[in-house]
Motif scaffolding. Structure first.
Motif, PDB file in Angstrom:
ATOM      1  N   PHE A 155      -2.409   3.608   3.571  1.00 31.02           N
ATOM      2  CA  PHE A 155      -3.119   4.276   2.521  1.00 31.02           C
ATOM      3  C   PHE A 155      -3.379   5.651   2.814  1.00 31.02           C
TER       4      PHE A 155
ATOM      5  N   ALA B 247      -0.271  -3.475  -2.547  1.00 31.94           N
ATOM      6  CA  ALA B 247      -1.166  -2.765  -1.742  1.00 31.94           C
ATOM      7  C   ALA B 247      -2.666  -2.822  -2.667  1.00 31.94           C
TER       8      ALA B 247
ATOM      9  N   ALA C 181       3.472  -0.627  -3.930  1.00 35.24           N
ATOM     10  CA  ALA C 181       2.317   0.075  -3.831  1.00 35.24           C
ATOM     11  C   ALA C 181       1.231  -0.722  -4.563  1.00 35.24           C
TER      12      ALA C 181
ATOM     13  N   TYR D 127       0.780   5.266  -0.947  1.00 39.15           N
ATOM     14  CA  TYR D 127       0.791   4.262   0.015  1.00 39.15           C
ATOM     15  C   TYR D 127       2.504   4.400   0.382  1.00 39.15           C
TER      16      TYR D 127
END
Ligand SMILES: Nc1ncnc2c1ncn2[C@@H]1O[C@H](COP(=O)(O)OP(=O)(O)O)[C@@H](O)[C@H]1O
Ligand SMILES: [Mg+2]
Length: 374
Positions: free
Chosen positions: A370, A347, A344, A132
């Motif tokens: 991504f 996400a 990260a 990410y």
């Protein structure tokens, strides 16, 4: 690794361009465990290129494209080296969170933008790990500053016991997170206070031919010039209420030249003493203005290793108690890298990474692009 545990690598190079900081965290449900940290120094040529790009008014597209790729490769290899030295196979890592290097941050104006380089496609290709990156631009697209992004991580890490605290990160730029007492019901706020080490480093590079003023010894040998200090503190950025963020675009060589030109000549060591005082005072003023009643300041980032700066900060922040994240068991060199590992994770689980009260965005957003590892 249990099925409930996920590991992430975070990587960031801050505005000081002193190296790439890396951290591994393990998430056990919502609990964050620091597992390892490492700073990969930049080869001098790459470091110089990055510094020049960040300061340049005009940039050739060819140069930008090439260094974006070169830095991506450096980050990818650094992640692999770091995992090898930590005894972790790449399969143990759920994802990499890469911040990259900011080469421009212009969060205001008709077309605001922020630009970080270090091609994440290259990182994913080299590591084979899901990556990410580009965390700031979604917040900016939602009307936010795209910065600072570390406050929700500070809240997750330090607010567990619910006591009020300020987390102060002294990188090239300094930023604070105010963690109100949980029972107060107030939101977490955070913003860039202004210069951290940036001006101190700049002046040291010019007069000591060194990357920084070790332990602030040179600054300690000088005397604060009150005229210069007052002039510097008149900078309008300090008066702006948060949300706000800044960078070396403002607090760079031109700014310092302008300040020095507006006052009678000041000896070099006294300028250094004054720049340390400026960091301490601008932080303390911001803390006192926007975070009434907080008695505990926890410092991380390279500036905590400058003994003179820390003593001036303690004096400016009185009666608040000043401590470091290290004293709480978290190495202050790797808090930011760990924050990007945590982003990260956010996400990866589809949760927001920003705090609208901090960045000014119109809502919570899942941050980062991504880049699949396989
Ligand atoms: N021993 C030290 N004495 C004085 N300053 C130091 C020392 N170690 C680190 N620093 C300062 O910390 C800076 C790096 O801090 P860092 O948190 O990595 O900033 P950034 O996030 O901007 O990269 C150095 O440029 C220097 O100014
Ligand atoms: Mg750094």
């Amino acid at each position: 690794m249990t099925s409930r545990e996920r590991r992430y690598v975070g990587a960031i190079s801050g505005t000081s361009v002193d190296g790439l900081d890396l951290a591994v965290i393990a998430m056990r449900r919502t609990r964050i465990h620091f597992e390892a940290g490492y700073t990969a120094p930049f080869p001098p040529q790459l470091r110089n290129t990055l510094k020049q790009l960040a300061a340049a008014e005009r940039i050739a597209i060819d140069e930008l494209g090439a260094v974006d790729h070169e830095l991506g490769e450096f980050i990818g290899r650094a992640v692999l080296d770091f995992l090898a030295s930590s005894g972790l196979p790449r399969e143990a890592i759920t994802a990499v969170g890469s911040h990259g290097q900011t080469i421009r941050h212009r969060p205001s104006g008709r077309w605001p933008f922020t630009m970080q380089i270090g091609d994440p496609h290259v990182i994913a290709e080299i590591t084979g790990i899901d990556t990410y990156a580009d965390f700031r631009r979604r917040d900016l697209a939602a009307g936010g500053q795209g910065a600072p992004l570390v406050p929700p991580f500070h809240a997750a890490l330090f607010n567990a016991r619910g006591n009020a605290a300020i987390v102060l990160n002294i990188g090239g730029i300094a930023n604070v997170t105010h963690l109100p007492a949980t029972r107060s019901g107030r939101p977490v706020i955070g913003f860039d206070t202004g210069p951290g080490n940036a001006l101190i480093d700049l002046w040291a590079a010019r007069h000591l031919a060194a990357d920084f003023d070790l332990d602030g010894r040179w600054a300690a040998s000088g005397a604060v010039d009150q005229t210069l200090l007052t002039r510097c503190l008149e900078e309008p950025y300090f008066q702006h209420p948060p949300p706000k963020s800044t960078g070396k675009e403002l607090f760079g060589a031109d700014w310092l030249e302008g300040m020095l030109a507006s006052v009678p000549s000041v000896p070099a060591a006294d300028v250094q003493a004054t720049l340390v005082e400026l960091t301490a005072r601008s932080v303390a003023d911001a803390v006192q203005r926007y975070t009434t009643g907080c008695k505990r300041v926890i410092v991380c980032g390279g500036g905590r290793l400058n003994g003179h700066l820390m003593r001036r900060l303690e004096a400016a922040l009185k009666p608040a108690a000043v401590t470091t994240t290290d004293a709480l068991g978290y190495n202050g060199d790797w808090i930011e890298a760990a924050a990007f590992a945590w982003l990260a994770h956010r996400a990866a689980i589809g949760k927001p990474g920003n705090l609208p009260a901090v960045t000014g965005a119109c809502g919570e957003r899942t941050l980062g692009g991504f880049f699949p590892g396989q």
